[in-house]
Design an enzyme around this catalytic site. Structure first.
Site, short mmCIF file in Angstrom:
data_model
loop_
_atom_site.label_atom_id
_atom_site.label_comp_id
_atom_site.label_asym_id
_atom_site.label_seq_id
_atom_site.Cartn_x
_atom_site.Cartn_y
_atom_site.Cartn_z
N ARG A 54 -15.29 -9.91 -16.05
CA ARG A 54 -16.00 -8.93 -15.21
C ARG A 54 -17.33 -8.52 -15.84
O ARG A 54 -17.52 -8.61 -17.06
CB ARG A 54 -15.12 -7.73 -14.91
CG ARG A 54 -14.62 -7.00 -16.12
CD ARG A 54 -13.65 -5.91 -15.70
NE ARG A 54 -12.75 -5.54 -16.77
CZ ARG A 54 -11.60 -4.91 -16.58
NH1 ARG A 54 -11.22 -4.57 -15.38
NH2 ARG A 54 -10.84 -4.58 -17.60
N GLU A 65 -17.76 -1.34 -13.82
CA GLU A 65 -17.53 -2.78 -13.80
C GLU A 65 -17.51 -3.35 -12.39
O GLU A 65 -17.06 -2.69 -11.45
CB GLU A 65 -16.17 -3.08 -14.45
CG GLU A 65 -16.13 -2.69 -15.91
CD GLU A 65 -14.71 -2.63 -16.47
OE1 GLU A 65 -14.55 -2.93 -17.66
OE2 GLU A 65 -13.77 -2.27 -15.74
N LYS A 78 -14.41 -5.96 -6.72
CA LYS A 78 -14.08 -4.53 -6.86
C LYS A 78 -15.14 -3.87 -7.73
O LYS A 78 -15.62 -4.47 -8.70
CB LYS A 78 -12.71 -4.36 -7.49
CG LYS A 78 -12.31 -2.89 -7.72
CD LYS A 78 -10.84 -2.74 -8.07
CE LYS A 78 -10.59 -2.89 -9.54
NZ LYS A 78 -9.19 -2.54 -9.89
N GLN A 149 -1.93 6.73 -13.56
CA GLN A 149 -1.22 5.47 -13.27
C GLN A 149 0.30 5.59 -13.46
O GLN A 149 1.04 4.70 -13.02
CB GLN A 149 -1.71 4.35 -14.22
CG GLN A 149 -3.21 4.24 -14.42
CD GLN A 149 -3.95 3.80 -13.17
OE1 GLN A 149 -3.48 2.93 -12.44
NE2 GLN A 149 -5.08 4.42 -12.88
N ASP A 170 3.48 12.06 -23.51
CA ASP A 170 2.02 12.23 -23.41
C ASP A 170 1.65 13.34 -24.39
O ASP A 170 2.44 14.27 -24.61
CB ASP A 170 1.63 12.64 -21.97
CG ASP A 170 0.13 12.51 -21.71
OD1 ASP A 170 -0.25 11.64 -20.90
OD2 ASP A 170 -0.66 13.29 -22.30
N THR A 210 -2.70 4.94 -21.88
CA THR A 210 -3.45 6.13 -22.28
C THR A 210 -4.95 5.86 -22.10
O THR A 210 -5.34 4.72 -21.86
CB THR A 210 -3.17 6.46 -23.76
OG1 THR A 210 -3.65 5.39 -24.57
CG2 THR A 210 -1.68 6.64 -24.01
N GLY A 234 -3.58 0.39 -21.27
CA GLY A 234 -4.73 1.29 -21.51
C GLY A 234 -5.86 0.69 -22.33
O GLY A 234 -7.00 1.12 -22.24
N ASP A 236 -8.47 -1.71 -22.55
CA ASP A 236 -9.08 -2.62 -21.56
C ASP A 236 -10.59 -2.63 -21.63
O ASP A 236 -11.26 -2.94 -20.66
CB ASP A 236 -8.59 -2.26 -20.14
CG ASP A 236 -8.99 -0.84 -19.74
OD1 ASP A 236 -9.55 -0.11 -20.57
OD2 ASP A 236 -8.74 -0.47 -18.58
N LYS A 240 -11.70 -0.26 -27.28
CA LYS A 240 -10.68 0.64 -26.69
C LYS A 240 -9.33 -0.08 -26.70
O LYS A 240 -9.06 -0.91 -25.83
CB LYS A 240 -11.11 0.98 -25.26
CG LYS A 240 -10.17 1.87 -24.45
CD LYS A 240 -10.92 2.40 -23.23
CE LYS A 240 -10.03 3.09 -22.22
NZ LYS A 240 -9.54 2.19 -21.17
N1 LIG Z 1 -5.12 -2.85 -17.46
C1 LIG Z 1 -5.42 -2.48 -16.25
O1 LIG Z 1 -5.36 -3.27 -15.31
C2 LIG Z 1 -5.79 -1.06 -15.99
C3 LIG Z 1 -5.89 -0.58 -14.69
C4 LIG Z 1 -6.14 0.77 -14.48
C5 LIG Z 1 -6.34 1.61 -15.56
N2 LIG Z 1 -6.29 1.11 -16.83
C6 LIG Z 1 -6.46 1.98 -18.00
O2 LIG Z 1 -5.27 2.72 -18.14
C7 LIG Z 1 -5.53 3.94 -18.82
C8 LIG Z 1 -4.87 5.08 -18.09
O3 LIG Z 1 -5.46 5.27 -16.83
P1 LIG Z 1 -5.16 6.61 -16.02
O4 LIG Z 1 -5.92 6.47 -14.74
O5 LIG Z 1 -3.69 6.86 -15.97
O6 LIG Z 1 -5.86 7.66 -16.99
P2 LIG Z 1 -5.62 9.23 -17.10
O7 LIG Z 1 -6.81 9.77 -17.80
O8 LIG Z 1 -5.24 9.78 -15.77
O9 LIG Z 1 -4.32 9.38 -18.05
C9 LIG Z 1 -4.32 9.04 -19.40
C10 LIG Z 1 -3.26 9.90 -20.10
O10 LIG Z 1 -3.14 9.44 -21.46
C11 LIG Z 1 -2.84 10.59 -22.24
N3 LIG Z 1 -3.10 10.29 -23.65
C12 LIG Z 1 -4.30 10.15 -24.28
N4 LIG Z 1 -4.10 9.85 -25.58
C13 LIG Z 1 -2.75 9.77 -25.77
C14 LIG Z 1 -1.93 9.47 -26.88
N5 LIG Z 1 -2.45 9.23 -28.10
N6 LIG Z 1 -0.57 9.46 -26.72
C15 LIG Z 1 -0.03 9.73 -25.50
N7 LIG Z 1 -0.76 10.01 -24.41
C16 LIG Z 1 -2.11 10.04 -24.54
C17 LIG Z 1 -3.73 11.68 -21.63
O11 LIG Z 1 -3.27 12.97 -21.98
C18 LIG Z 1 -3.58 11.38 -20.14
O12 LIG Z 1 -2.54 12.12 -19.54
C19 LIG Z 1 -7.06 4.05 -18.86
O13 LIG Z 1 -7.46 3.73 -20.18
C20 LIG Z 1 -7.55 3.01 -17.89
O14 LIG Z 1 -8.80 2.50 -18.26
C21 LIG Z 1 -6.01 -0.20 -17.06
#
Ligand SMILES: NC(=O)c1ccc[n+]([C@@H]2O[C@H](COP(=O)([O-])OP(=O)(O)OC[C@H]3O[C@@H](n4cnc5c(N)ncnc54)[C@H](O)[C@@H]3O)[C@@H](O)[C@H]2O)c1
Length: 349
Positions: A54, A65, A78, A149, A170, A210, A234, A236, A240
């Site tokens: 991407r 992205e 997307k 998510q 969390d 996360t 998380g 990605d 990160k």
């Molecule tokens: N791989 C994929 O296809 C894909 C798709 C969508 C989102 N994501 C990634 O997934 C992650 C989560 O997305 P989201 O929309 O749920 O985000 P969000 O911000 O709604 O939730 C993230 C949660 O992680 C918690 N957190 C942070 N650090 C932590 C730790 N050390 N231990 C435990 N919990 C912790 C936060 O308190 C928060 O509740 C993001 O990084 C996003 O980029 C990846």
């Protein structure tokens, strides 16, 4: 002269409201199950997709992205962002929308919200991978990171893999309490835990989801037992990640598209030629998945364009015969295709 736009000028548009109606009409778990099957079907025909990592625009606060692909007949992309710092300002970490177009004419054929759809497709993708890589009798899942998510992930694993228990952790207890509330009546046994270690007790599937802009260590090597399937969602983006590299060193690692995952996934911590298996080859039977009960499997998920293509084409098909879309006046369509200026002129007030 009366202006009579062709039907192609109006592009079906799925608003957030209509997407939510569609999901409820289909049923969340059925939606996740059918979408997992659709993604799997598209992974089966992986070689014919036009693929590219991407296109990412990074800033200090996050990333924006574009994710394009095509199967030769339909093109899709997307737009998605990832801004971990948004949460403290009352904004979402991830938002998205997407488009399908006809390869033959180049005309758009669908425009859709994808914030809700991305959560569904990510959960469906995770569950589809776990169906191939986790223990068949896996019933307990740990969910580390209880943000936007999280519920989708838990319900995806329930619908596709038969999970009956989810153990939550969390760093922010309010996030965990929200998931507990939202999953009430889902049929899942939901256990709120006081640490990641506690959440992982007895879990055969562990999802990390996360959000942090920097290298984080959500799991260390000693926390992960033999035979577990790790679903790392998380990590990605460049810089990160969520897992300590020692976990990667003893895992069998499965990826979507290595060219993208080596930049963005957990494996950015490893050598550029660290061995990985492409998930599509497990699905087609060209590569082994889980080979033993003690094997540690890791799906190093970053999210790839083909999954969004699957989600958009699934939605397009589900819309047939419904009124769950608006006709968007998106495309200028002069009666004489060369008379774009004339059309503008005739519209003068
Ligand atoms: N791989 C994929 O296809 C894909 C798709 C969508 C989102 N994501 C990634 O997934 C992650 C989560 O997305 P989201 O929309 O749920 O985000 P969000 O911000 O709604 O939730 C993230 C949660 O992680 C918690 N957190 C942070 N650090 C932590 C730790 N050390 N231990 C435990 N919990 C912790 C936060 O308190 C928060 O509740 C993001 O990084 C996003 O980029 C990846």
């Amino acid at each position: 002269m009366a202006l009579t736009p062709s039907p192609l000028a109006y592009v079906p548009f799925v608003s957030v409201e209509n997407m939510m109606k569609l999901v409820h009409r289909v049923g969340v778990e059925t939606f996740l199950k059918e979408l997992a099957d659709r993604i799997e079907d598209d992974f089966r025909r992986w070689p014919l997709f036009d693929k590219t990592p991407r296109v990412a625009a990074h800033s200090a606060d996050g990333v924006i992205e574009l994710m394009p692909t095509s199967d030769g007949e339909t093109y899709g992309f997307k737009y998605v962002n990832g801004h971990p710092k948004n949460m403290k300002d009352g904004l979402q970490t991830v938002t998205a929308f997407g488009l399908l177009a006809s390869v033959e004419t180049g005309y758009p054929v669908l425009l859709s919200e994808m914030t809700v759809l991305t959560a569904l497709r990510t959960a469906a993708m995770s569950a589809m991978a776990a169906r191939h890589l986790a223990h068949e009798n896996a019933r307990v899942m740990a969910m580390i990171g209880n943000g936007a998510q999280a519920e989708f992930q838990a319900l995806g694993m329930k619908a596709v893999c038969g999970i009956d228990t989810v153990r939550l952790w969390d760093i922010d207890r309010r996030a965990t309490d929200k998931v507990v509330r939202n999953l009430e009546g889902s049929g899942l046994k939901v256990v709120a835990c006081d640490s990641a270690e506690e959440a992982m007790e007895g879990a055969q599937i562990v999802t990390t989801c996360t959000a942090d802009k920097q290298f984080a260590t959500i799991l260390t090597d000693n926390m992960v037992g033999a035979g577990v399937h790790l679903n790392a969602v998380g990590g990605d983006c460049p810089g990160k990640t969520e897992l300590h590299r020692d976990i990667l060193a003893r895992s069998t690692i499965f990826v979507e598209y290595p060219e993208q995952t080596r930049i963005e996934g957990e494996i950015q911590q490893m050598d550029p030629d660290h061995p990985v298996t492409e998930l599509w080859q497990v699905i087609t039977g060209d590569a082994p998945g889980r080979t033993g009960p003690d094997q540690l499997t890791l799906f190093d998920s970053v999210g790839f364009a083909v999954e969004d293509f699957s989600a958009l084409t699934y939605v397009r098909d589900k819309l047939e015969g419904t009124d769950l879309f608006d006709k968007l006046d998106l495309l200028a369509d002069p009666d004489d295709p060369r008379d774009l200026f004339g059309m503008l002129q005739r519209a003068a007030p």
